[in-house]
Design a protein around this motif. Structure first.
Motif, PDB file in Angstrom:
ATOM      1  N   UNK A  94     -13.279 -22.890 -25.932  1.00 44.46           N
ATOM      2  CA  UNK A  94     -14.087 -22.773 -24.694  1.00 44.46           C
ATOM      3  C   UNK A  94     -13.191 -22.986 -23.471  1.00 44.46           C
ATOM      4  N   UNK A  95     -12.340 -24.007 -23.531  1.00 44.35           N
ATOM      5  CA  UNK A  95     -11.456 -24.289 -22.390  1.00 44.35           C
ATOM      6  C   UNK A  95     -10.465 -23.131 -22.206  1.00 44.35           C
ATOM      7  N   UNK A  96      -9.923 -22.675 -23.332  1.00 38.09           N
ATOM      8  CA  UNK A  96      -8.926 -21.603 -23.287  1.00 38.09           C
ATOM      9  C   UNK A  96      -9.489 -20.326 -22.652  1.00 38.09           C
ATOM     10  N   UNK A  97     -10.769 -20.083 -22.903  1.00 45.05           N
ATOM     11  CA  UNK A  97     -11.400 -18.849 -22.423  1.00 45.05           C
ATOM     12  C   UNK A  97     -11.911 -18.926 -20.980  1.00 45.05           C
ATOM     13  N   UNK A  98     -11.779 -20.075 -20.343  1.00 45.85           N
ATOM     14  CA  UNK A  98     -12.276 -20.178 -18.962  1.00 45.85           C
ATOM     15  C   UNK A  98     -11.509 -19.221 -18.047  1.00 45.85           C
ATOM     16  N   UNK A  99     -12.230 -18.483 -17.205  1.00 47.57           N
ATOM     17  CA  UNK A  99     -11.540 -17.604 -16.262  1.00 47.57           C
ATOM     18  C   UNK A  99     -10.938 -18.421 -15.116  1.00 47.57           C
ATOM     19  N   UNK A 100      -9.918 -17.875 -14.460  1.00 54.10           N
ATOM     20  CA  UNK A 100      -9.298 -18.587 -13.331  1.00 54.10           C
ATOM     21  C   UNK A 100     -10.055 -18.352 -12.025  1.00 54.10           C
ATOM     22  N   UNK A 101     -10.889 -17.344 -12.009  1.00 53.73           N
ATOM     23  CA  UNK A 101     -11.840 -17.196 -10.905  1.00 53.73           C
ATOM     24  C   UNK A 101     -12.977 -16.308 -11.374  1.00 53.73           C
ATOM     25  N   UNK A 102     -14.104 -16.398 -10.687  1.00 56.48           N
ATOM     26  CA  UNK A 102     -15.247 -15.539 -10.971  1.00 56.48           C
ATOM     27  C   UNK A 102     -15.611 -14.851  -9.666  1.00 56.48           C
ATOM     28  N   UNK A 103     -15.758 -13.540  -9.723  1.00 54.06           N
ATOM     29  CA  UNK A 103     -16.154 -12.784  -8.544  1.00 54.06           C
ATOM     30  C   UNK A 103     -17.448 -12.042  -8.854  1.00 54.06           C
ATOM     31  N   UNK A 104     -18.457 -12.256  -8.019  1.00 56.55           N
ATOM     32  CA  UNK A 104     -19.721 -11.545  -8.153  1.00 56.55           C
ATOM     33  C   UNK A 104     -19.840 -10.631  -6.925  1.00 56.55           C
ATOM     34  N   UNK A 105     -20.898  -9.817  -6.844  1.00 52.57           N
ATOM     35  CA  UNK A 105     -21.032  -8.985  -5.635  1.00 52.57           C
ATOM     36  C   UNK A 105     -21.142  -9.812  -4.352  1.00 52.57           C
ATOM     37  N   UNK A 106     -21.542 -11.075  -4.467  1.00 49.60           N
ATOM     38  CA  UNK A 106     -21.774 -11.885  -3.267  1.00 49.60           C
ATOM     39  C   UNK A 106     -20.725 -12.955  -2.999  1.00 49.60           C
ATOM     40  N   UNK A 107     -20.144 -13.515  -4.050  1.00 49.82           N
ATOM     41  CA  UNK A 107     -19.248 -14.653  -3.828  1.00 49.82           C
ATOM     42  C   UNK A 107     -18.124 -14.717  -4.861  1.00 49.82           C
ATOM     43  N   UNK A 108     -17.178 -15.606  -4.542  1.00 52.84           N
ATOM     44  CA  UNK A 108     -16.044 -15.874  -5.430  1.00 52.84           C
ATOM     45  C   UNK A 108     -16.042 -17.375  -5.715  1.00 52.84           C
ATOM     46  N   UNK A 109     -15.795 -17.741  -6.972  1.00 51.40           N
ATOM     47  CA  UNK A 109     -15.642 -19.151  -7.321  1.00 51.40           C
ATOM     48  C   UNK A 109     -14.240 -19.338  -7.880  1.00 51.40           C
ATOM     49  N   UNK A 110     -13.522 -20.301  -7.338  1.00 51.11           N
ATOM     50  CA  UNK A 110     -12.153 -20.574  -7.785  1.00 51.11           C
ATOM     51  C   UNK A 110     -11.941 -22.072  -7.637  1.00 51.11           C
ATOM     52  N   UNK A 111     -11.118 -22.668  -8.524  1.00 47.92           N
ATOM     53  CA  UNK A 111     -11.018 -24.126  -8.486  1.00 47.92           C
ATOM     54  C   UNK A 111     -10.416 -24.644  -7.177  1.00 47.92           C
ATOM     55  N   UNK A 112      -9.204 -24.194  -6.861  1.00 47.72           N
ATOM     56  CA  UNK A 112      -8.521 -24.731  -5.675  1.00 47.72           C
ATOM     57  C   UNK A 112      -8.573 -23.765  -4.495  1.00 47.72           C
ATOM     58  N   UNK A 113      -8.357 -22.501  -4.771  1.00 47.24           N
ATOM     59  CA  UNK A 113      -8.320 -21.497  -3.711  1.00 47.24           C
ATOM     60  C   UNK A 113      -7.289 -20.446  -4.046  1.00 47.24           C
ATOM     61  N   UNK A 114      -6.843 -19.717  -3.037  1.00 43.27           N
ATOM     62  CA  UNK A 114      -5.806 -18.704  -3.245  1.00 43.27           C
ATOM     63  C   UNK A 114      -5.173 -18.378  -1.905  1.00 43.27           C
ATOM     64  N   UNK A 115      -4.030 -17.741  -1.983  1.00 39.10           N
ATOM     65  CA  UNK A 115      -3.373 -17.284  -0.757  1.00 39.10           C
ATOM     66  C   UNK A 115      -4.068 -15.993  -0.334  1.00 39.10           C
ATOM     67  N   UNK A 116      -4.876 -16.043   0.749  1.00 40.18           N
ATOM     68  CA  UNK A 116      -5.695 -14.877   1.111  1.00 40.18           C
ATOM     69  C   UNK A 116      -4.904 -13.751   1.757  1.00 40.18           C
ATOM     70  N   UNK A 117      -3.602 -13.948   1.915  1.00 37.34           N
ATOM     71  CA  UNK A 117      -2.782 -12.871   2.482  1.00 37.34           C
ATOM     72  C   UNK A 117      -2.438 -11.830   1.426  1.00 37.34           C
ATOM     73  N   UNK A 118      -2.848 -12.099   0.200  1.00 34.68           N
ATOM     74  CA  UNK A 118      -2.745 -11.100  -0.873  1.00 34.68           C
ATOM     75  C   UNK A 118      -4.048 -11.157  -1.672  1.00 34.68           C
ATOM     76  N   UNK A 119      -4.372 -10.080  -2.431  1.00 35.02           N
ATOM     77  CA  UNK A 119      -5.625 -10.097  -3.203  1.00 35.02           C
ATOM     78  C   UNK A 119      -5.632 -11.255  -4.203  1.00 35.02           C
ATOM     79  N   UNK A 120      -6.796 -11.765  -4.489  1.00 32.11           N
ATOM     80  CA  UNK A 120      -6.896 -12.934  -5.385  1.00 32.11           C
ATOM     81  C   UNK A 120      -6.253 -12.637  -6.743  1.00 32.11           C
TER      82      UNK A 120
END
Ligand SMILES: [Mn+2]
Length: 203
Positions: A94-120
């Motif tokens: 279960x832990x191994x299969x966790x995605x590093x981010x989830x993107x839906x049509x409305x929002x993005x969920x990510x643990x810490x964040x990302x450098x927004x100067x490039x695509x996630x």
């Protein structure tokens, strides 16, 4: 349908249970977690079990990421000893299969964040679970974010509850004796549970 997004849990099972009860999920609702479900607090395994039961969608936190990196605990480093005590082997897949981010049509969920100067998707996994500042310009990553989708993140306990421009920070330091937070997206409603105790001192 309602959507609940929960901040850093860190094994705080009693507070997680209370938050879920306060939300009162029906079969139509979807629960998400920003990761760091495990470690530091008292009941990591029970938190995973409850999230599994609820079919919650969880992203990888730095603590899950480090746990996988440390497994099978061959080196005797301090970190490996801490993780070994968690005895999460039954939940390794279960832990191994966790995605590093989830993107839906409305929002993005990510643990810490990302450098927004490039695509996630062009950000390294290590960045997604650990970024706070854009070091080269000495600014928090989200100050450079200009995307249309709302980003929900955790990881930054000292920042606490944070409402920015199309971003919401949800790590309110439950394991440090503060609050466990969740946000009901459709109602833009904040749910909080006070920590039962200080489980860990801020290092
Ligand atoms: Mn974290």
């Amino acid at each position: 349908m309602r959507t609940l997004i929960i901040g850093d849990i860190h094994g705080c099972f009693r507070e997680l249970s209370d938050l879920i009860e306060k939300f009162g999920p029906t079969d139509n609702d979807q629960i998400y977690s920003v990761g760091d479900v495990i470690n530091r607090g008292p009941e990591s395994i029970n938190c995973i079990k409850l999230l599994k039961e609820l079919n919650a969608k969880v992203v990888m936190g730095n603590h899950e990421h480090w746990y996988l990196r440390s497994f099978p605990f061959k080196e005797k480093t301090q970190q490996n000893k801490i993780f070994k005590s968690l005895e999460l082997e039954d939940h390794l897949r279960w832990i191994y299969d966790l995605p590093y981010y989830i993107e839906t049509p409305k929002f993005i969920i990510v643990h810490a964040g990302f450098d927004p100067r490039r695509p996630i998707e062009k950000n390294d996994k290590d960045v997604l679970v650990s970024i706070r500042m854009l070091e080269d310009i000495d600014k928090p990553w989200f100050e450079e974010y200009e995307g249309k989708k709302h980003v929900y993140f955790g990881h930054w306990g000292k920042l606490g509850l944070y409402y920015g421009k199309n971003v919401t920070g949800l790590d309110t330091g439950c394991v440090y004796g503060k609050q466990l937070s969740g946000i009901v997206v459709e109602e833009n409603k904040l749910l909080q549970i006070k920590a039962k105790k200080v489980y860990c001192t801020i290092s």
